[in-house]
Design a protein around this motif. Structure first.
Motif, PDB file in Angstrom:
ATOM      1  N   VAL A 144     -18.278 -24.238  -8.411  1.00 47.56           N
ATOM      2  CA  VAL A 144     -17.644 -24.555  -9.680  1.00 47.56           C
ATOM      3  C   VAL A 144     -16.258 -25.138  -9.417  1.00 47.56           C
ATOM      4  CG1 VAL A 144     -16.633 -22.239 -10.004  1.00 47.56           C
ATOM      5  CG2 VAL A 144     -17.046 -23.702 -11.990  1.00 47.56           C
ATOM      6  N   GLN A 145     -15.935 -26.185 -10.164  1.00 46.77           N
ATOM      7  CA  GLN A 145     -14.611 -26.804 -10.114  1.00 46.77           C
ATOM      8  C   GLN A 145     -13.954 -26.652 -11.480  1.00 46.77           C
ATOM      9  OE1 GLN A 145     -13.414 -27.944  -7.202  1.00 46.77           O
ATOM     10  NE2 GLN A 145     -15.377 -27.374  -6.272  1.00 46.77           N
ATOM     11  N   PHE A 146     -12.630 -26.687 -11.512  1.00 42.20           N
ATOM     12  CA  PHE A 146     -11.903 -26.366 -12.736  1.00 42.20           C
ATOM     13  C   PHE A 146     -11.271 -27.575 -13.418  1.00 42.20           C
ATOM     14  CE2 PHE A 146     -11.107 -22.314 -10.172  1.00 42.20           C
ATOM     15  CZ  PHE A 146     -12.203 -21.664 -10.725  1.00 42.20           C
ATOM     16  N   ASP A 147     -11.540 -28.774 -12.922  1.00 37.10           N
ATOM     17  CA  ASP A 147     -10.818 -29.939 -13.435  1.00 37.10           C
ATOM     18  C   ASP A 147     -11.196 -30.323 -14.855  1.00 37.10           C
ATOM     19  OD1 ASP A 147     -13.247 -30.537 -11.955  1.00 37.10           O
ATOM     20  OD2 ASP A 147     -12.845 -32.636 -12.408  1.00 37.10           O
ATOM     21  N   GLN A 148     -12.344 -29.818 -15.384  1.00 36.39           N
ATOM     22  CA  GLN A 148     -12.742 -30.144 -16.752  1.00 36.39           C
ATOM     23  C   GLN A 148     -12.545 -28.981 -17.724  1.00 36.39           C
ATOM     24  OE1 GLN A 148     -16.597 -31.970 -17.127  1.00 36.39           O
ATOM     25  NE2 GLN A 148     -16.204 -33.483 -15.521  1.00 36.39           N
ATOM     26  N   PRO A 177      -6.404 -26.990 -15.144  1.00 39.82           N
ATOM     27  CA  PRO A 177      -5.476 -28.051 -15.566  1.00 39.82           C
ATOM     28  C   PRO A 177      -4.282 -27.485 -16.342  1.00 39.82           C
ATOM     29  CG  PRO A 177      -7.748 -28.681 -16.025  1.00 39.82           C
ATOM     30  CD  PRO A 177      -7.781 -27.251 -15.616  1.00 39.82           C
ATOM     31  N   ALA A 178      -3.133 -28.086 -16.144  1.00 39.72           N
ATOM     32  CA  ALA A 178      -1.931 -27.642 -16.853  1.00 39.72           C
ATOM     33  C   ALA A 178      -2.043 -27.927 -18.343  1.00 39.72           C
ATOM     34  CB  ALA A 178      -0.698 -28.335 -16.267  1.00 39.72           C
ATOM     35  N   GLN A 179      -2.686 -29.041 -18.698  1.00 39.47           N
ATOM     36  CA  GLN A 179      -2.897 -29.382 -20.103  1.00 39.47           C
ATOM     37  C   GLN A 179      -4.193 -28.735 -20.575  1.00 39.47           C
ATOM     38  OE1 GLN A 179      -0.640 -31.045 -21.994  1.00 39.47           O
ATOM     39  NE2 GLN A 179       0.654 -30.968 -20.161  1.00 39.47           N
ATOM     40  N   ARG A 180      -4.061 -27.589 -21.178  1.00 39.07           N
ATOM     41  CA  ARG A 180      -5.233 -26.829 -21.633  1.00 39.07           C
ATOM     42  C   ARG A 180      -4.804 -25.946 -22.794  1.00 39.07           C
ATOM     43  NH1 ARG A 180      -3.098 -23.822 -17.300  1.00 39.07           N
ATOM     44  NH2 ARG A 180      -2.552 -21.713 -18.008  1.00 39.07           N
ATOM     45  N   GLN A 181      -5.801 -25.384 -23.466  1.00 37.16           N
ATOM     46  CA  GLN A 181      -5.559 -24.356 -24.474  1.00 37.16           C
ATOM     47  C   GLN A 181      -5.747 -22.992 -23.820  1.00 37.16           C
ATOM     48  OE1 GLN A 181      -8.565 -24.083 -27.557  1.00 37.16           O
ATOM     49  NE2 GLN A 181      -7.045 -23.530 -29.116  1.00 37.16           N
ATOM     50  N   THR A 182      -4.849 -22.045 -24.088  1.00 31.58           N
ATOM     51  CA  THR A 182      -4.941 -20.720 -23.482  1.00 31.58           C
ATOM     52  C   THR A 182      -4.920 -19.655 -24.576  1.00 31.58           C
ATOM     53  OG1 THR A 182      -3.730 -21.530 -21.552  1.00 31.58           O
ATOM     54  CG2 THR A 182      -3.981 -19.145 -21.771  1.00 31.58           C
TER      55      THR A 182
END
Length: 488
Positions: A144-148, A177-182
């Protein structure tokens, strides 16, 4: 207010209607519009108020509306949870709320083979619910990768820190990614969680629908004071006396879980257990049997304090208090869910007074105390308060003073002192269904007892018998049989 007024799409509304969801709970009413708007959220609400739907419903809608489908070995929504049980519960919620939607879901956690999880990730998933350790294992193996990742959800983050996942969480924060919803959703927020939140959330919507760290108002709570060694007997006595037939029982250690389950089984109760040593399929099977009422008692460690969604659970019994005060809120939150009433009883010994004080400070109330006749504690439990302080230590009973020069009391003529009769204090024995509590054998050791397991006596062994051997029967003439020596 209705779910439709919150802006949810028709397929979600239809699924909610099929699940008999009538109106949104306070946390759902505040969280759903915020999540739909793409904002970061920090929501605190007591267990059983519908936090999962508060983030799952709007995230499902965003996935449908924003598309496109996820790529291989990728996930668009990442939900981190502390335990396997909670991972399964959150996964089932996404599946039920998202029925009929063209979306893929997966739960990944340790304790089971990693290969099936890697196979399912090859096609990519829209929602991945995972425990931190297994998630990083999958990432290290390029499964699994986290870029998406568009949205990161931390469900019960305080428990993840309690379990020592701080380093794993930091690794995930750096990888996504730094640009995300948390989103942070939990029943309790410690100072550590708030510090962590300050570093990962951007102008979050702060939602609190109850007093911080409060317990449900419809849960009747009290404690029964007792000596530690008598906890199993008192537990069995209370179960029989009150005719309790369906309860979730929490014990601190795995050995304590097994011991208490043996006592219950020997007494004729249908019982199963959940703790960290049991494989995940066995834990899930025990939970399903308990939900179906195939078993009466489920005995567990704090691994089951969160993530157990059980309808109509009437009773939680804390045979041991939790070491972390927040876990008390989650333990008793298994009952009294969604506005229902419930009962939470805790057996407390003197050593647990600091834990009790911490719990009372957290929930901002002093719990009512009771004593059960025949089980009064010799080691009195100090008084505590909602301030978190031990305000009154019990006084030791004073020995009667003997006037100076007064002679010691003599035994009555013709009577021996009590010690010569071998008199000893009797211990209370709990009864259930007219029988005494059995003493199960776990290597001869009761984990609730204050006594240490039997082993070799202290001191060096000389290999010689202690004292002279008893003389054998004497022959006529006064000499012992066998040449004057007894048998050894």
């Amino acid at each position: 207010m209705s779910f439709a007024s919150l802006g949810l799409i028709e397929p979600l509304l239809r699924n909610l209607q099929n699940l008999n969801y009538q109106t949104p709970t306070p946390v759902q009413a505040k969280a759903i519009p915020a999540v739909l708007g793409g904002k970061d959220v920090m929501a605190a609400a007591q267990t059983g108020t519908g936090k999962t739907a508060g983030f799952a419903l709007p995230l499902l809608q965003r996935l449908v509306q924003h598309g496109p489908a996820v790529s291989s070995n990728r996930a668009r929504v990442l939900v981190l949870v502390p335990t396997r049980e909670l991972a399964e519960q959150v996964l089932q919620s996404f599946i039920e709320y998202g029925k009929g939607l063209d979306l893929r879901f997966l739960a990944a956690y340790g304790g089971v083979s990693i290969n099936p999880q890697m196979m399912k990730l090859r096609k990519g998933v829209d929602v991945l619910v995972a425990t931190p350790g297994r998630l990083l294992d999958l990432n290290r193996q390029n499964a699994v990768q986290f870029d998406q990742v568009q949205t990161l959800v931390l469900d019960e983050a305080d428990r993840m820190l309690d379990l020592g996942f701080a380093r794993e969480l930091n690794a995930v924060f750096e990888a996504v990614p730094a640009q995300r919803q948390t989103l942070l959703f939990s029943a309790t927020f410690t100072d550590d969680i708030r510090t962590m939140a300050a570093g990962i959330l951007r102008n979050p919507v702060d939602i609190s629908v109850s007093a911080p760290n409060a317990t449900a108002s419809k849960i009747k709570q009290w404690v029964v004071t007792v000596d530690k060694k008598n906890k199993p007997d008192l537990f069995m006595h209370l179960v029989a006396e009150n005719k309790w037939e369906h309860a979730l029982v929490f014990v601190k250690t795995r050995s304590g879980v097994d011991y208490l389950a043996t006592v219950l089984d020997d007494a004729g109760y249908a019982v199963d257990t959940i703790h960290g040593d049991k494989p995940q399929p066995a834990r899930l099977r025990a939970l399903e049997r308990f939900k179906a009422r195939e078993i009466q008692m489920l005995v567990a460690t704090d691994v089951a304090a969160r993530g157990l969604d059980i309808d109509d659970l009437p009773l939680v019994i804390n045979v041991d208090l939790p070491i972390v005060a927040q876990d008390y809120v989650h333990r008793i939150g298994r009952t009294g869910r969604a506005g229902a009433s419930g009962v939470a009883v805790s057996l407390v010994c003197a050593d647990e007074a600091p834990l009790l004080a911490a719990i009372e400070a957290l929930i901002r109330q002093t719990l009512r105390r009771e004593e059960e006749p025949g089980f009064e504690a010799e080691h009195r439990v100090p008084q505590t308060s909602a301030t978190g302080e031990i305000i009154k230590k019990p006084k030791k009973p004073k020995k009667p003073k003997v006037p100076q020069g007064a002679p010691a009391a003599k035994p009555m003529p013709g009577k021996k002192p009590a010690a010569q009769h071998g008199a000893s204090k009797s211990k209370p024995v709990a009864k259930h269904a007219g029988a005494t509590v059995p003493e199960p054998s776990l290597g001869g050791f009761n984990p609730f007892s204050t006594q240490k397991p039997r082993g070799k006596p202290a001191g060096k062994s000389t290999g010689k018998p202690a004292g002279k051997p008893a003389a054998g029967p004497r022959k006529p003439g006064g000499k012992p049989a066998g040449g004057g020596r007894g048998k050894r």
